[in-house]
Design an enzyme around this catalytic site. Structure first.
Site, short mmCIF file in Angstrom:
data_model
loop_
_atom_site.label_atom_id
_atom_site.label_comp_id
_atom_site.label_asym_id
_atom_site.label_seq_id
_atom_site.Cartn_x
_atom_site.Cartn_y
_atom_site.Cartn_z
N GLU A 99 0.85 -1.20 0.00
CA GLU A 99 0.00 0.00 0.00
C GLU A 99 0.89 1.24 0.00
O GLU A 99 2.05 1.19 0.41
CB GLU A 99 -0.91 -0.08 1.25
N ASP A 100 0.35 2.36 -0.45
CA ASP A 100 1.14 3.59 -0.43
C ASP A 100 1.25 4.14 1.00
O ASP A 100 2.35 4.27 1.53
CB ASP A 100 0.58 4.65 -1.41
N ASP A 103 -2.88 5.44 6.97
CA ASP A 103 -3.10 6.67 7.75
C ASP A 103 -3.98 6.29 8.95
O ASP A 103 -3.47 5.75 9.93
CB ASP A 103 -3.75 7.69 6.81
N PHE A 152 0.74 16.45 4.53
CA PHE A 152 0.16 15.78 3.36
C PHE A 152 1.22 15.72 2.28
O PHE A 152 1.82 16.72 1.94
CB PHE A 152 -1.08 16.51 2.86
N ARG A 165 1.26 12.33 -9.25
CA ARG A 165 1.66 10.93 -9.09
C ARG A 165 2.96 10.60 -9.82
O ARG A 165 3.68 9.69 -9.46
CB ARG A 165 0.57 9.99 -9.65
P1 IMP Z 1 -6.69 5.61 5.72
O1 IMP Z 1 -7.89 4.78 5.38
O2 IMP Z 1 -7.03 6.78 6.59
O3 IMP Z 1 -5.55 4.80 6.31
O4 IMP Z 1 -6.22 6.29 4.38
C1 IMP Z 1 -5.20 5.80 3.61
C2 IMP Z 1 -5.30 6.40 2.23
O5 IMP Z 1 -5.46 7.82 2.29
C3 IMP Z 1 -3.97 6.18 1.50
O6 IMP Z 1 -3.98 4.95 0.80
C4 IMP Z 1 -3.93 7.37 0.58
O7 IMP Z 1 -4.64 7.08 -0.60
C5 IMP Z 1 -4.65 8.45 1.34
N1 IMP Z 1 -3.68 9.35 2.03
C6 IMP Z 1 -3.48 9.47 3.36
N2 IMP Z 1 -2.52 10.39 3.62
C7 IMP Z 1 -2.10 10.85 2.41
C8 IMP Z 1 -1.09 11.82 2.01
O8 IMP Z 1 -0.38 12.43 2.81
N3 IMP Z 1 -0.95 12.00 0.67
C9 IMP Z 1 -1.70 11.34 -0.27
N4 IMP Z 1 -2.64 10.44 0.06
C10 IMP Z 1 -2.85 10.20 1.39
MG MG Z 2 -4.61 4.59 -1.29
#
Ligand code: IMP
Ligand code: MG
Length: 179
Positions: A99-100, A103, A152, A165
């Protein structure tokens, strides 16, 4: 209102870190000769995934999933669906989700629940960025590229409204309103 990009992690630093992560992943599965199923979570992980799997020197199968959150912008796991599911079966296999960013962990929480129901032998997570201080779920990242507590970021697969991207490195995004 424009955006300001501040260099945060260079492409070179990312690649150095990926070399180390690749070796750690190989080590952690070294007693298993069956292919490791490496799952790319689209879209954000596509560059990280393609660089990482070339540093994981062992048999593998690759596949892709895409999650979509609907409803609120603050993605709660109940609001997450697959917009693209896996094509390979994972029952009885070692699975590594790539995963990228993890969060709050809600999207990963959803994904793990769905995948666990398919009875993989093991299920681990590798994330380029672990924002572990912001976690709202019990999700734990097994292999983390970098930790980040706030801000961010964009670039190297990560977007803001589908922009940035394609950048080789990672940048911190801020608005330059009021300047
Ligand atoms: P979560 O469900 O809150 O863990 O969100 C994770 C997703 O939010 C990641 O897979 C990203 O797509 C997006 N995300 C969270 N923080 C960032 C950031 O700093 N930059 C870009 N995308 C983010
Ligand atoms: Mg994502």
């Amino acid at each position: 209102m424009g955006h300001k990009l501040t260099p945060f992690i260079t492409g070179e630093t990312i690649r150095e870190r990926i070399d180390v992560l690749g070796r750690e992943i190989v080590q952690s599965y070294e007693n298993n000769e069956e292919p490791l199923v490496c799952i790319c979570v689209l879209k954000g992980a596509f560059l990280f995934f393609s660089d990482l799997i070339r540093r994981v020197d062992r048999p593998m199968e690759v596949d892709f999933v895409r999650l979509a959150s609907y409803g609120s912008a603050t993605s709660r796991s109940e609001d997450v669906i697959f917009s693209k599911d896996l094509e390979v079966p994972i029952e009885g296999k070692d699975v590594l989700v790539i995963e990228d960013i993890v969060d709050t962990g809600h999207s990963m929480d959803f994904l793990l629940h769905v995948l666990k129901r398919r009875n993989p032998k093991s299920l681990k997570i590798c994330a380029l960025i672990d924002k572990h201080e912001r976690r709202e779920t019990g999700v734990q990242v097994d292999f983390a590229g970098f930790n980040l507590s706030e801000g961010f970021i964009v670039g190297y697969g990560l977007d803001y409204a589908e922009r940035y991207r394609e950048l080789d490195g990672i940048y911190e995004l801020s608005t330059d309103a009021g300047k």
